[in-house]
Design a protein around this motif. Sequence first.
Motif, PDB file in Angstrom:
ATOM      1  N   ILE A 152      58.615  46.113  33.136  1.00 48.07           N
ATOM      2  CA  ILE A 152      58.703  45.457  34.447  1.00 48.07           C
ATOM      3  C   ILE A 152      60.088  44.843  34.639  1.00 48.07           C
ATOM      4  N   TYR A 153      60.589  44.178  33.620  1.00 43.70           N
ATOM      5  CA  TYR A 153      61.893  43.509  33.704  1.00 43.70           C
ATOM      6  C   TYR A 153      63.011  44.507  34.037  1.00 43.70           C
ATOM      7  N   HIS A 154      62.924  45.697  33.469  1.00 40.52           N
ATOM      8  CA  HIS A 154      63.978  46.695  33.660  1.00 40.52           C
ATOM      9  C   HIS A 154      63.728  47.627  34.852  1.00 40.52           C
ATOM     10  N   SER A 155      62.731  47.309  35.652  1.00 43.00           N
ATOM     11  CA  SER A 155      62.468  48.113  36.846  1.00 43.00           C
ATOM     12  C   SER A 155      63.224  47.523  38.038  1.00 43.00           C
ATOM     13  N   GLU A 156      63.247  48.258  39.130  1.00 46.58           N
ATOM     14  CA  GLU A 156      63.882  47.736  40.348  1.00 46.58           C
ATOM     15  C   GLU A 156      62.949  46.757  41.060  1.00 46.58           C
ATOM     16  N   PHE A 157      61.642  47.027  41.008  1.00 49.12           N
ATOM     17  CA  PHE A 157      60.647  46.126  41.575  1.00 49.12           C
ATOM     18  C   PHE A 157      59.282  46.517  41.030  1.00 49.12           C
ATOM     19  N   PHE A 158      58.302  45.640  41.246  1.00 47.42           N
ATOM     20  CA  PHE A 158      56.937  45.852  40.776  1.00 47.42           C
ATOM     21  C   PHE A 158      56.025  45.953  41.995  1.00 47.42           C
ATOM     22  N   GLY A 209      51.947  45.803  42.985  1.00 42.40           N
ATOM     23  CA  GLY A 209      50.623  45.509  42.453  1.00 42.40           C
ATOM     24  C   GLY A 209      49.793  44.676  43.413  1.00 42.40           C
ATOM     25  N   LEU A 210      48.603  44.343  42.965  1.00 40.68           N
ATOM     26  CA  LEU A 210      47.693  43.486  43.721  1.00 40.68           C
ATOM     27  C   LEU A 210      47.964  42.029  43.358  1.00 40.68           C
ATOM     28  N   SER A 211      47.224  41.111  43.958  1.00 34.84           N
ATOM     29  CA  SER A 211      47.337  39.705  43.571  1.00 34.84           C
ATOM     30  C   SER A 211      46.594  39.543  42.255  1.00 34.84           C
ATOM     31  N   SER A 212      47.305  39.844  41.190  1.00 36.97           N
ATOM     32  CA  SER A 212      46.698  39.818  39.864  1.00 36.97           C
ATOM     33  C   SER A 212      47.738  39.324  38.858  1.00 36.97           C
ATOM     34  N   GLY A 213      47.332  39.291  37.616  1.00 39.29           N
ATOM     35  CA  GLY A 213      48.195  38.782  36.560  1.00 39.29           C
ATOM     36  C   GLY A 213      49.532  39.483  36.452  1.00 39.29           C
ATOM     37  N   LEU A 214      49.557  40.812  36.601  1.00 36.78           N
ATOM     38  CA  LEU A 214      50.819  41.524  36.462  1.00 36.78           C
ATOM     39  C   LEU A 214      51.794  41.209  37.594  1.00 36.78           C
ATOM     40  N   SER A 215      51.300  41.004  38.800  1.00 41.70           N
ATOM     41  CA  SER A 215      52.193  40.614  39.895  1.00 41.70           C
ATOM     42  C   SER A 215      52.763  39.225  39.637  1.00 41.70           C
ATOM     43  N   TRP A 216      51.902  38.311  39.209  1.00 42.56           N
ATOM     44  CA  TRP A 216      52.373  36.954  38.920  1.00 42.56           C
ATOM     45  C   TRP A 216      53.337  36.952  37.738  1.00 42.56           C
ATOM     46  N   LEU A 217      53.053  37.748  36.724  1.00 46.70           N
ATOM     47  CA  LEU A 217      53.960  37.867  35.578  1.00 46.70           C
ATOM     48  C   LEU A 217      55.310  38.412  36.041  1.00 46.70           C
ATOM     49  N   SER A 218      55.293  39.443  36.856  1.00 49.01           N
ATOM     50  CA  SER A 218      56.529  40.047  37.367  1.00 49.01           C
ATOM     51  C   SER A 218      57.369  39.023  38.113  1.00 49.01           C
ATOM     52  N   TRP A 219      56.732  38.285  38.983  1.00 49.64           N
ATOM     53  CA  TRP A 219      57.434  37.260  39.755  1.00 49.64           C
ATOM     54  C   TRP A 219      57.967  36.161  38.838  1.00 49.64           C
ATOM     55  N   ALA A 220      57.180  35.785  37.823  1.00 50.66           N
ATOM     56  CA  ALA A 220      57.584  34.719  36.907  1.00 50.66           C
ATOM     57  C   ALA A 220      58.815  35.097  36.082  1.00 50.66           C
ATOM     58  N   ILE A 221      58.990  36.382  35.794  1.00 47.44           N
ATOM     59  CA  ILE A 221      60.167  36.798  35.017  1.00 47.44           C
ATOM     60  C   ILE A 221      61.340  37.176  35.926  1.00 47.44           C
ATOM     61  N   GLY A 222      61.201  36.917  37.221  1.00 41.38           N
ATOM     62  CA  GLY A 222      62.297  37.119  38.154  1.00 41.38           C
ATOM     63  C   GLY A 222      62.380  38.501  38.761  1.00 41.38           C
ATOM     64  N   GLN A 223      61.311  39.276  38.650  1.00 44.53           N
ATOM     65  CA  GLN A 223      61.327  40.627  39.217  1.00 44.53           C
ATOM     66  C   GLN A 223      60.894  40.583  40.680  1.00 44.53           C
ATOM     67  N   LYS A 224      61.441  41.487  41.483  1.00 46.04           N
ATOM     68  CA  LYS A 224      61.015  41.626  42.869  1.00 46.04           C
ATOM     69  C   LYS A 224      59.595  42.197  42.878  1.00 46.04           C
ATOM     70  N   VAL A 225      58.766  41.724  43.795  1.00 40.03           N
ATOM     71  CA  VAL A 225      57.351  42.102  43.804  1.00 40.03           C
ATOM     72  C   VAL A 225      56.927  42.594  45.185  1.00 40.03           C
ATOM     73  N   VAL A 226      56.246  43.735  45.198  1.00 37.97           N
ATOM     74  CA  VAL A 226      55.540  44.231  46.367  1.00 37.97           C
ATOM     75  C   VAL A 226      54.064  43.976  46.073  1.00 37.97           C
ATOM     76  N   MET A 227      53.455  43.044  46.818  1.00 42.73           N
ATOM     77  CA  MET A 227      52.068  42.688  46.554  1.00 42.73           C
ATOM     78  C   MET A 227      51.165  43.185  47.672  1.00 42.73           C
ATOM     79  N   ILE A 228      50.217  44.027  47.297  1.00 39.98           N
ATOM     80  CA  ILE A 228      49.204  44.496  48.229  1.00 39.98           C
ATOM     81  C   ILE A 228      48.015  43.557  48.056  1.00 39.98           C
TER      82      ILE A 228
END
Length: 143
Positions: A33-39, A41-60
């Motif tokens: 996730i850290y090395h991706s351009e963005f993540f 996902g749904l409103s779930s743990g992986l979206s929150w984790l992505s946002w917490a590590i500073g990754q851009k998030v597309v949340m459905i």
Amino acid sequence: MGYRVVHVSKENSQISGITELKDKSLDSTINAIYHSEFFIGLSSGLSWLSWAIGQKVVMISNFTEDWNEFDLSLDDYIRITNKSVCHGCWNKINVDHTFDKNDWYWCPLHKDTPRQFECHTSITPEYVFEQINDWISWIKFPT
């Protein structure tokens, strides 16, 4: 759009043309996730984790209200919804629904009806691509 899609969830995917992350450990998932351009996902743990590590998030997320997730004024986040159908049930406090963590088909308002999960099934892949395309066109990715 030229992106390589990497599936990092522990659940299997039925989507063709994607790369499946082989090592699904937390460290490997965070690294991918850290090395991706963005993540995406749904409103779930992986979206929150992505946002917490500073990754851009597309949340459905149509089962929660807009205020439930991240600050919508942030430019590192886009929330994709469809307000023309049932939505926001997770945040409705005037309706009694007891969450059943063992029921993967839990839909508090329309369970076992044709409207079950319309909050998300109404959001088509084409709509997501359209929203992401618009977002990518103005977001600043590091060079």
